[in-house]
Design a protein around this motif. Structure first.
Motif, PDB file in Angstrom:
ATOM      1  N   ALA A  54      34.966  35.314  33.289  1.00 14.78           N
ATOM      2  CA  ALA A  54      35.981  35.273  34.413  1.00 14.78           C
ATOM      3  C   ALA A  54      36.732  35.713  34.986  1.00 14.78           C
ATOM      4  CB  ALA A  54      35.563  34.013  35.338  1.00 14.78           C
ATOM      5  N   ILE A  55      37.591  35.429  33.384  1.00 18.49           N
ATOM      6  CA  ILE A  55      39.162  35.444  33.267  1.00 18.49           C
ATOM      7  C   ILE A  55      38.948  37.304  32.631  1.00 18.49           C
ATOM      8  CG2 ILE A  55      41.232  34.970  31.103  1.00 18.49           C
ATOM      9  CD1 ILE A  55      40.243  32.809  30.693  1.00 18.49           C
ATOM     10  N   VAL A 101      37.806  39.657  34.525  1.00 23.29           N
ATOM     11  CA  VAL A 101      37.147  40.151  35.484  1.00 23.29           C
ATOM     12  C   VAL A 101      38.475  39.842  36.397  1.00 23.29           C
ATOM     13  CG1 VAL A 101      36.603  40.370  37.669  1.00 23.29           C
ATOM     14  CG2 VAL A 101      35.335  40.488  35.702  1.00 23.29           C
ATOM     15  N   ILE A 102      39.201  39.033  36.456  1.00 22.98           N
ATOM     16  CA  ILE A 102      40.157  39.102  37.016  1.00 22.98           C
ATOM     17  C   ILE A 102      41.752  39.607  36.448  1.00 22.98           C
ATOM     18  CG2 ILE A 102      41.926  37.148  36.998  1.00 22.98           C
ATOM     19  CD1 ILE A 102      40.605  36.194  39.554  1.00 22.98           C
ATOM     20  N   LEU A 129      41.783  42.585  34.768  1.00 23.51           N
ATOM     21  CA  LEU A 129      40.465  43.881  35.533  1.00 23.51           C
ATOM     22  C   LEU A 129      41.187  43.852  36.897  1.00 23.51           C
ATOM     23  CD1 LEU A 129      37.317  44.576  33.204  1.00 23.51           C
ATOM     24  CD2 LEU A 129      39.830  45.185  33.144  1.00 23.51           C
ATOM     25  N   ILE A 130      40.480  43.443  37.638  1.00 22.99           N
ATOM     26  CA  ILE A 130      41.185  43.518  38.815  1.00 22.99           C
ATOM     27  C   ILE A 130      42.808  43.970  38.674  1.00 22.99           C
ATOM     28  CG2 ILE A 130      41.564  42.290  41.265  1.00 22.99           C
ATOM     29  CD1 ILE A 130      38.474  41.488  40.646  1.00 22.99           C
ATOM     30  N   PHE A 146      43.257  47.168  37.067  1.00 21.23           N
ATOM     31  CA  PHE A 146      42.872  48.134  38.262  1.00 21.23           C
ATOM     32  C   PHE A 146      43.431  48.615  39.398  1.00 21.23           C
ATOM     33  CE2 PHE A 146      40.602  48.641  33.568  1.00 21.23           C
ATOM     34  CZ  PHE A 146      40.826  49.803  33.859  1.00 21.23           C
ATOM     35  N   VAL A 147      43.298  47.404  40.008  1.00 20.88           N
ATOM     36  CA  VAL A 147      44.354  47.623  41.606  1.00 20.88           C
ATOM     37  C   VAL A 147      45.739  48.420  41.099  1.00 20.88           C
ATOM     38  CG1 VAL A 147      44.839  46.522  43.717  1.00 20.88           C
ATOM     39  CG2 VAL A 147      42.275  46.258  42.897  1.00 20.88           C
ATOM     40  N   ARG A 161      47.115  49.654  39.146  1.00 22.87           N
ATOM     41  CA  ARG A 161      47.304  50.683  38.042  1.00 22.87           C
ATOM     42  C   ARG A 161      47.526  52.251  39.213  1.00 22.87           C
ATOM     43  NH1 ARG A 161      43.665  54.042  34.154  1.00 22.87           N
ATOM     44  NH2 ARG A 161      42.421  54.779  35.835  1.00 22.87           N
ATOM     45  N   GLU A 162      46.431  52.159  40.293  1.00 31.10           N
ATOM     46  CA  GLU A 162      46.431  52.912  41.076  1.00 31.10           C
ATOM     47  C   GLU A 162      47.372  52.710  42.114  1.00 31.10           C
ATOM     48  OE1 GLU A 162      44.421  55.346  41.540  1.00 31.10           O
ATOM     49  OE2 GLU A 162      43.074  54.190  40.030  1.00 31.10           O
ATOM     50  N   PHE A 176      46.496  51.610  48.108  1.00 32.72           N
ATOM     51  CA  PHE A 176      45.846  50.169  46.777  1.00 32.72           C
ATOM     52  C   PHE A 176      47.217  49.616  46.677  1.00 32.72           C
ATOM     53  CE2 PHE A 176      42.387  50.432  43.629  1.00 32.72           C
ATOM     54  CZ  PHE A 176      41.246  52.237  44.837  1.00 32.72           C
ATOM     55  N   GLY A 211      46.461  47.176  49.077  1.00 30.83           N
ATOM     56  CA  GLY A 211      45.667  45.675  48.149  1.00 30.83           C
ATOM     57  C   GLY A 211      45.917  45.439  47.140  1.00 30.83           C
ATOM     58  N   PHE A 226      45.915  40.684  47.359  1.00 28.25           N
ATOM     59  CA  PHE A 226      45.371  40.026  46.571  1.00 28.25           C
ATOM     60  C   PHE A 226      46.494  39.483  45.612  1.00 28.25           C
ATOM     61  CE2 PHE A 226      45.227  40.049  41.494  1.00 28.25           C
ATOM     62  CZ  PHE A 226      44.335  39.752  41.413  1.00 28.25           C
TER      63      PHE A 226
END
Lengths: 426, 317
Positions: free
Chosen positions: A73-74, A76-77, A79-80, A83-84, A86-87, A394, A397, A401
């Motif tokens: 879970a950590i 993934v948070i 990574l989200i 990666f959001v 980063r773009e 992005f 986004g 977030f």
């Protein structure tokens, strides 16, 4: 005092003990347990694994595996976020340039420029440049292409502006042909205009309508179901209202578009059929179950003794609910509203289908409106991968977030405090 | 208190106009929510039933998917089912193991537990469209791009680095992770501690206790988590907009790297891209009805499995 006799270690440390030991009948000395068998000292490592015994090697492996998976879970948070962001990073860092008209340099300059200058001028990465530099003729041709491009570029003076800079994103600007500075989101045009203000206003408008519609309804229902309804009715009401959460948002959007829009227009007779009002009402239907179930939980978690005390003193059920239970649960109700806000501002399909999607700056809820989420959903498929429009979406986004992360965090802290307080007083 | 109120001659409440009024008002709010829900469902069932037929369900989508005579939703049903099943396969093990760690191993006060809980809570609140962006940025561009350059270097046509069934399922799995974790945790907490203690007292190790005692007892709850995740994911459209859903496809997806047609996305297409909304409204309603039925059918199957398991458990004890 007697108990100290059974703890030889303690006695040896405390100075006065030795003298008294002589007067006490001698007992067989109890050896301290070998360290490796003491459970408290084992297995509660930095991973927080708590085990009552010494694990076998295979189990040790499996348990470490369980810990690692639970980190997902950590991960993934993170990574989200990474990666959001980063773009979107090139825009935040000011590395993007959307200007169609950029000063071109004559081909003869090639000899005078440093390699890094050439690479930047031709938009090449280091490795691409290294490949091309073997053949000066290619570089020369690329330079020529740039010069020709500039000759064909629109002669609009705005075309020289890099519209991805922050001041064009947040502040009004007087574009050619406009008689005053304006906020404009118009990503597909000769001069892409990326002002985010119309989208912020659009999102806020739809969210406010949704909250104004859903919060009174959901809170009323939460008070009724948790405090006032007969127990038998309550058993049916709670799952029935939560059934609303099971309706997919695309179905709510469809309902708003096909049924609700015409119905509300017929009732109130406003101009544009799809607007923030229609979208907000449909959005409210998605928010109701969120606010209801959290507020209901908070109200139910208030100890029954509060209500019973109030009733014993002669208050009515409603007075107990309104004057005793609700004030005690206020943080939970606040958290419910905050989470409802997060749900409303992040909802996509409903607003994409029912809000009309015109990016105009207007505070009237009866105007067609465009939200941040709908913008991403509607435009991302048509963007060039890695281009400024793509990165701009992005960025939106990433902002979404951040907003929802913040509202979740606030709600989380508030609920945690409430729980601790109620447990302390119960 | 309710017992006291219902006992004859034992009245705790005076007649109070204000209380009656506000009780009525909150009851009205409850009623209004339920009425709205009923209106939506009745509207869909009523209109959807008109053009709902076996042919509509079992025929392939024609090239002209806006033609009410020829349109069918079979490929969309298959696409939605496939992505939901794949998602379940990805999300269940990870979610269940995380929940086991949180309830069986972790200290409630340890810093790791608190961070994991915070992350789970936050994950539940991230907007679905942001999951779509994440799927595009991480799964398609990063993982897919890397796989392409490793497996088939020099091939300009991306095989993995494009929207696909696999990426859509993984994106949905990430989205539904908190649902599974929370539901599993609740079922684990409901197991009486005496069961665990008895097992440990008989000499079983902690892991043996979890595998043979705790996990089987928690299965119904875990299935509830799966149901909730499935019903949430089946209707979601925003996360798959850029990660796998196709506007139109001639055939069914053959591999994990293929795109797919999706019921929810098809509802969106029919309601916003239709050339003649009057003509296509009947099939739109029918498609919405199919979507609702599918989510409910998946739910009902899972509920039946759960109740059967409960019965078996009762026999066991």
């Amino acid at each position: 005092m007697n108990s100290t006799r059974f703890l030889p270690g303690f006695c040896a440390e405390a100075g006065g003990c030795a003298a008294r030991q002589a007067t006490v009948p001698v007992r067989p000395e109890i050896k301290p347990m070998p360290h490796k068998y003491i459970t408290e000292n084992r297995s509660v490592g930095w991973m927080g694994l708590h085990r009552g015994h010494k694990a076998r090697p295979l189990e040790w492996l499996v348990e470490k595996g369980i810990f690692l998976v639970s980190l997902s879970a950590i991960v993934v948070i993170f990574l989200i976020f990474i990666f959001v962001a980063r773009e979107a990073l090139p825009i935040v860092a000011g590395k993007m340039n959307s200007a169609a008209l950029r000063p071109a340099r004559p081909v003869s300059d090639l000899g005078k420029m440093t390699p890094s200058e050439i690479a930047e001028y031709l938009h090449l990465t280091q490795s691409e440049y290294a490949n091309l530099a073997k053949n000066p003729q290619t570089l020369r041709e690329l330079m020529l292409v740039r010069v020709e491009e500039q000759q064909d570029a629109p002669k609009d003076p705005d075309a020289a502006i890099n519209t991805t800079q922050w001041r064009y994103l947040l502040r009004p600007y007087q574009w050619t042909g406009y008689d005053k500075p304006e906020y404009i989101w118009q990503p597909v045009s000769n001069v892409p205009k990326y002002n985010l203000i119309p989208l912020f206003i659009g999102s806020l408008k739809a969210t406010l309508v949704a909250l104004l519609f859903s919060v009174p309804l959901a809170l009323g229902a939460a008070i009724y179901v948790s405090q006032l309804a007969p127990p038998k009715l309550k058993e049916w009401l709670k799952p029935a209202i939560e059934l609303l959460a099971g309706i997919p948002s695309v179905v709510l959007g469809f309902f708003a578009l096909i049924v609700l829009a015409s119905l509300l227009q017929g009732l109130f007779g406003y101009q544009s059929r799809l607007n923030a009002f229609v979208a907000g009402i449909a959005l409210g239907l998605a928010v109701v179950p969120v606010v209801f179930s959290i507020a209901e939980d908070a109200l139910t978690s208030v100890p029954r003794s509060y209500t019973q005390a109030a009733l014993a003193l002669g208050s009515s059920k409603w007075q107990a609910a309104w004057q005793i239970v609700l004030p005690a649960a206020v943080p939970g109700v606040f958290a419910a509203v905050v989470l409802g806000f997060g749900r409303a501002i992040g909802e996509t399909m409903v607003v994409l289908m029912a809000s009309g999607n015109a990016s105009i700056v207007s505070w009237s809820v009866l105007d067609s409106t465009r939200t941040m989420t709908a913008t991403i959903a509607a435009e991302l498929a048509e963007t060039v991968f890695g281009g400024h429009h793509y990165r701009m979406l992005f960025l939106i986004g990433a902002l979404l977030f951040a907003v929802t992360f913040l509202s979740n965090f606030v709600a989380d802290v508030v609920i945690h405090r409430l729980k601790r307080r109620l447990e302390g007083q119960a | 208190m309710s017992e006291a109120a219902s006992t004859p001659g034992f009245r705790t409440q005076r007649f109070d106009v204000g209380s009656r009024f506000f009780t009525g008002l909150t009851g009205l709010a409850t009623f209004l929510i339920l009425a709205l829900l009923a209106v939506i469902l009745a509207n869909i069932v009523w209109h959807g039933g008109e053009s709902f037929s076996l042919r509509f369900i079992f025929s392939n989508a024609d090239k002209d998917m806006f033609d009410p005579e020829k349109a069918g939703v079979l490929p969309m049903i298959i696409g939605t089912t496939a992505r939901v099943l794949l998602m379940t396969i990805f999300v269940l093990p990870v979610g269940v193991v995380t929940a086991i760690y949180l309830t069986e191993y972790a200290h409630a006060t340890s810093i790791f537990t608190r961070i994991i809980r915070g992350a789970v809570n936050n994950l539940a609140g991230v907007p679905s469209i942001v999951f779509g962006l994440f799927g595009l940025g991480f799964f398609i561009n990063f993982i897919g791009g890397q796989m392409d350059s490793l497996l088939a270097p020099g091939n300009p046509e991306p095989h993995w680095g494009k929207p696909a069934l696999l990426w859509a399922s993984l994106t949905l799995a990430v989205m539904t992770l908190p649902v599974v974790i929370v539901a599993t945790e609740e079922s684990l907490k409901a197991i009486p501690p005496g069961l665990r203690e008895a097992s440990l007292a008989l000499g079983a190790t902690k892991l043996q206790t979890i595998i043979t005692i705790v996990f089987p007892n928690a299965l119904p709850g875990i299935l509830t988590g799966a149901i909730l995740a499935i019903s949430r994911a089946a209707g979601e459209v925003a996360p798959i907009l850029f990660t796998g859903a196709a506007y139109y496809m001639a055939g069914l997806p053959h591999s994990l790297a293929d795109q797919f047609m999706d019921l929810g996305y098809h509802v969106f297409i029919l309601s916003t891209q239709s050339p003649n909304i009057e003509k296509t409204t009947p099939i739109l309603y029918a498609t919405v009805l199919v979507l609702l039925l599918l989510t409910f059918a998946l739910n009902i199957v899972a509920i039946l499995v759960r109740s059967r398991m409960r019965k078996q458990m009762r026999l066991m004890h």
